[in-house]
Design a protein around this motif. Structure first.
Motif, PDB file in Angstrom:
ATOM      1  N   ALA A  93       0.820  -1.209   0.000  1.00  0.00           N
ATOM      2  CA  ALA A  93       0.000   0.000   0.000  1.00  0.00           C
ATOM      3  C   ALA A  93       0.851   1.256   0.000  1.00  0.00           C
ATOM      4  O   ALA A  93       0.432   2.291  -0.543  1.00  0.00           O
ATOM      5  CB  ALA A  93      -0.935   0.000   1.210  1.00  0.00           C
ATOM      6  N   ARG A  94       2.034   1.187   0.574  1.00  0.00           N
ATOM      7  CA  ARG A  94       2.865   2.380   0.746  1.00  0.00           C
ATOM      8  C   ARG A  94       3.996   2.486  -0.261  1.00  0.00           C
ATOM      9  O   ARG A  94       4.911   3.288  -0.098  1.00  0.00           O
ATOM     10  CB  ARG A  94       3.396   2.401   2.182  1.00  0.00           C
ATOM     11  CG  ARG A  94       2.252   2.565   3.176  1.00  0.00           C
ATOM     12  CD  ARG A  94       2.607   2.205   4.591  1.00  0.00           C
ATOM     13  NE  ARG A  94       1.391   2.237   5.413  1.00  0.00           N
ATOM     14  CZ  ARG A  94       1.337   1.839   6.679  1.00  0.00           C
ATOM     15  NH1 ARG A  94       2.413   1.376   7.280  1.00  0.00           N
ATOM     16  NH2 ARG A  94       0.201   1.894   7.346  1.00  0.00           N
ATOM     17  N   LEU A  95       3.925   1.681  -1.332  1.00  0.00           N
ATOM     18  CA  LEU A  95       4.891   1.846  -2.411  1.00  0.00           C
ATOM     19  C   LEU A  95       4.870   3.291  -2.900  1.00  0.00           C
ATOM     20  O   LEU A  95       3.814   3.920  -2.985  1.00  0.00           O
ATOM     21  CB  LEU A  95       4.549   0.928  -3.582  1.00  0.00           C
ATOM     22  CG  LEU A  95       5.040  -0.516  -3.557  1.00  0.00           C
ATOM     23  CD1 LEU A  95       4.579  -1.232  -4.818  1.00  0.00           C
ATOM     24  CD2 LEU A  95       6.553  -0.581  -3.451  1.00  0.00           C
ATOM     25  N   SER A  96       6.014   3.805  -3.266  1.00  0.00           N
ATOM     26  CA  SER A  96       6.078   5.174  -3.770  1.00  0.00           C
ATOM     27  C   SER A  96       5.522   5.285  -5.182  1.00  0.00           C
ATOM     28  O   SER A  96       5.222   6.387  -5.648  1.00  0.00           O
ATOM     29  CB  SER A  96       7.528   5.660  -3.748  1.00  0.00           C
ATOM     30  OG  SER A  96       8.338   4.852  -4.587  1.00  0.00           O
ATOM     31  N   LYS A  97       5.353   4.163  -5.864  1.00  0.00           N
ATOM     32  CA  LYS A  97       4.887   4.166  -7.256  1.00  0.00           C
ATOM     33  C   LYS A  97       3.379   3.895  -7.315  1.00  0.00           C
ATOM     34  O   LYS A  97       2.839   3.167  -6.492  1.00  0.00           O
ATOM     35  CB  LYS A  97       5.646   3.101  -8.052  1.00  0.00           C
ATOM     36  CG  LYS A  97       7.161   3.290  -7.993  1.00  0.00           C
ATOM     37  CD  LYS A  97       7.908   2.125  -8.578  1.00  0.00           C
ATOM     38  CE  LYS A  97       9.399   2.243  -8.267  1.00  0.00           C
ATOM     39  NZ  LYS A  97       9.997   3.469  -8.802  1.00  0.00           N
ATOM     40  N   PRO A  98       2.692   4.457  -8.307  1.00  0.00           N
ATOM     41  CA  PRO A  98       1.254   4.199  -8.454  1.00  0.00           C
ATOM     42  C   PRO A  98       0.986   2.720  -8.734  1.00  0.00           C
ATOM     43  O   PRO A  98       1.720   2.070  -9.484  1.00  0.00           O
ATOM     44  CB  PRO A  98       0.862   5.059  -9.663  1.00  0.00           C
ATOM     45  CG  PRO A  98       1.928   6.090  -9.772  1.00  0.00           C
ATOM     46  CD  PRO A  98       3.185   5.426  -9.292  1.00  0.00           C
ATOM     47  N   THR A  99      -0.067   2.194  -8.126  1.00  0.00           N
ATOM     48  CA  THR A  99      -0.411   0.781  -8.270  1.00  0.00           C
ATOM     49  C   THR A  99      -1.851   0.621  -8.731  1.00  0.00           C
ATOM     50  O   THR A  99      -2.736   1.380  -8.332  1.00  0.00           O
ATOM     51  CB  THR A  99      -0.216   0.032  -6.948  1.00  0.00           C
ATOM     52  OG1 THR A  99      -0.978   0.690  -5.918  1.00  0.00           O
ATOM     53  CG2 THR A  99       1.249   0.017  -6.530  1.00  0.00           C
ATOM     54  N   ILE A 100      -2.074  -0.373  -9.578  1.00  0.00           N
ATOM     55  CA  ILE A 100      -3.404  -0.658 -10.113  1.00  0.00           C
ATOM     56  C   ILE A 100      -3.690  -2.143  -9.931  1.00  0.00           C
ATOM     57  O   ILE A 100      -2.891  -2.987 -10.350  1.00  0.00           O
ATOM     58  CB  ILE A 100      -3.508  -0.307 -11.609  1.00  0.00           C
ATOM     59  CG1 ILE A 100      -3.082   1.146 -11.878  1.00  0.00           C
ATOM     60  CG2 ILE A 100      -4.924  -0.549 -12.125  1.00  0.00           C
ATOM     61  CD1 ILE A 100      -2.949   1.473 -13.357  1.00  0.00           C
ATOM     62  N   ALA A 101      -4.823  -2.482  -9.320  1.00  0.00           N
ATOM     63  CA  ALA A 101      -5.238  -3.878  -9.192  1.00  0.00           C
ATOM     64  C   ALA A 101      -6.188  -4.214 -10.331  1.00  0.00           C
ATOM     65  O   ALA A 101      -7.124  -3.464 -10.611  1.00  0.00           O
ATOM     66  CB  ALA A 101      -5.923  -4.112  -7.856  1.00  0.00           C
ATOM     67  N   VAL A 102      -5.947  -5.331 -10.984  1.00  0.00           N
ATOM     68  CA  VAL A 102      -6.811  -5.826 -12.067  1.00  0.00           C
ATOM     69  C   VAL A 102      -7.627  -6.982 -11.506  1.00  0.00           C
ATOM     70  O   VAL A 102      -7.106  -8.078 -11.296  1.00  0.00           O
ATOM     71  CB  VAL A 102      -5.963  -6.279 -13.273  1.00  0.00           C
ATOM     72  CG1 VAL A 102      -6.860  -6.893 -14.342  1.00  0.00           C
ATOM     73  CG2 VAL A 102      -5.184  -5.109 -13.849  1.00  0.00           C
ATOM     74  N   ILE A 103      -8.897  -6.731 -11.251  1.00  0.00           N
ATOM     75  CA  ILE A 103      -9.767  -7.740 -10.631  1.00  0.00           C
ATOM     76  C   ILE A 103     -10.656  -8.329 -11.728  1.00  0.00           C
ATOM     77  O   ILE A 103     -11.704  -7.791 -12.059  1.00  0.00           O
ATOM     78  CB  ILE A 103     -10.623  -7.121  -9.513  1.00  0.00           C
ATOM     79  CG1 ILE A 103      -9.747  -6.371  -8.514  1.00  0.00           C
ATOM     80  CG2 ILE A 103     -11.428  -8.206  -8.796  1.00  0.00           C
ATOM     81  CD1 ILE A 103     -10.524  -5.578  -7.479  1.00  0.00           C
ATOM     82  N   HIS A 104     -10.225  -9.436 -12.293  1.00  0.00           N
ATOM     83  CA  HIS A 104     -10.967 -10.036 -13.409  1.00  0.00           C
ATOM     84  C   HIS A 104     -11.890 -11.164 -12.940  1.00  0.00           C
ATOM     85  O   HIS A 104     -12.701 -11.666 -13.716  1.00  0.00           O
ATOM     86  CB  HIS A 104      -9.978 -10.599 -14.430  1.00  0.00           C
ATOM     87  CG  HIS A 104      -9.270 -11.825 -13.928  1.00  0.00           C
ATOM     88  ND1 HIS A 104      -8.335 -11.778 -12.917  1.00  0.00           N
ATOM     89  CD2 HIS A 104      -9.415 -13.129 -14.263  1.00  0.00           C
ATOM     90  CE1 HIS A 104      -7.907 -13.002 -12.669  1.00  0.00           C
ATOM     91  NE2 HIS A 104      -8.546 -13.842 -13.465  1.00  0.00           N
TER      92      HIS A 104
END
Length: 255
Positions: A93-104
């Motif tokens: 959650a605290r990564l400095s980079k933007p994160t996207i979850a792909v919920i298929h």
């Protein structure tokens, strides 16, 4: 054998869950692999976005592997399983980079908590979300009652955690938990990630820190990181370091 892969594709990194026999249910080894990948990503300046997805067509993640914790003593369950998993999910959650979850496909229990660690989520129309822990005699332990309470309205979260109700993609989108519902959620996520190529990496990172500080996501560290970045660019910091190296008193310019 790794069940959480890290794939680097140009400026985009893919963290891929690949434990199909157990619907990607997390084991201790998978938690350790996820943490190791987070550490690698923090040391990868060329990575602009991180996409979290599943290799399995049947599930995004079914939560935690019951066999991994069923035999633990109450103390070990609390310390070695709940706290450790919570700590590692916090790292994502605290990564400095933007994160996207792909919920298929279904994201249940720890799988939903994992998706909640990402900055945004893209969901397929037929996927569902659930917190079924009470049905096996436990409670959410990897931020399902904490981080999710900031992302989903309280009555809806109670529907899920207390009554076991599932949430479909349309409702998740209406609640703002999901950014987009798409037939091809991975392609949509890649398109969103591609937009970062026109943004300043440092500005994106700082904006994420500011938002996290506002909502209470590791607020103390975020505030100190922002302060550290501000002072780190100052002439005072440069003078202080140089004076220390030269064994003299610093003469701070106040700039």
């Amino acid at each position: 054998m790794s069940a959480v892969h890290l794939i680097l594709d140009g400026a985009t990194a893919h963290v891929v869950l690949d434990n199909p026999a157990k619907l990607n249910a997390f084991t201790p080894d998978m938690l350790a692999q996820l943490e190791a990948h987070c550490a690698t990503l923090e040391r990868s300046p060329d990575i602009r976005a991180v996409i979290l997805r599943s290799e399995s067509t049947r599930a995004f993640c079914a939560g935690a592997d019951i066999k991994a914790w069923a035999g633990l003593s109450p103390f070990d369950f609390a310390r070695a399983w709940v706290r450790e998993g919570h700590r590692i999910f916090d790292r994502l959650a605290r990564l400095s980079k933007p994160t996207i979850a792909v919920i298929h496909a279904p994201a249940f229990g720890g799988g939903l908590e994992l998706a909640a660690c990402c900055d945004i989520r893209v969901m397929a129309p037929g996927a569902t979300l659930a917190l079924p822990e009470a049905q096996v005699g436990i409670v959410p332990g990897w931020s399902g009652t904490q981080r999710l309470a900031r992302l989903i309205p309280e009555p809806v979260l109670k529907e899920m955690a207390l009554f076991g109700r599932r949430i479909d993609a349309a409702r998740a989108h209406g609640l703002g938990f999901v950014a987009e519902v798409a037939d091809d959620p991975l392609a949509t996520a890649l398109g969103i990630a591609g937009g970062l190529s026109h943004a300043s990496p440092r500005a994106v990172e700082v904006a994420k820190y500011q938002i996290h500080a506002a909502v209470g996501e590791d607020r103390a560290a975020m505030i100190e990181a922002l302060g550290g970045g501000m002072i780190g660019a100052s002439q005072d910091k440069a003078e202080g370091v140089q004076a220390f190296a030269e064994k003299r008193k610093p003469e701070f310019p106040g700039a």
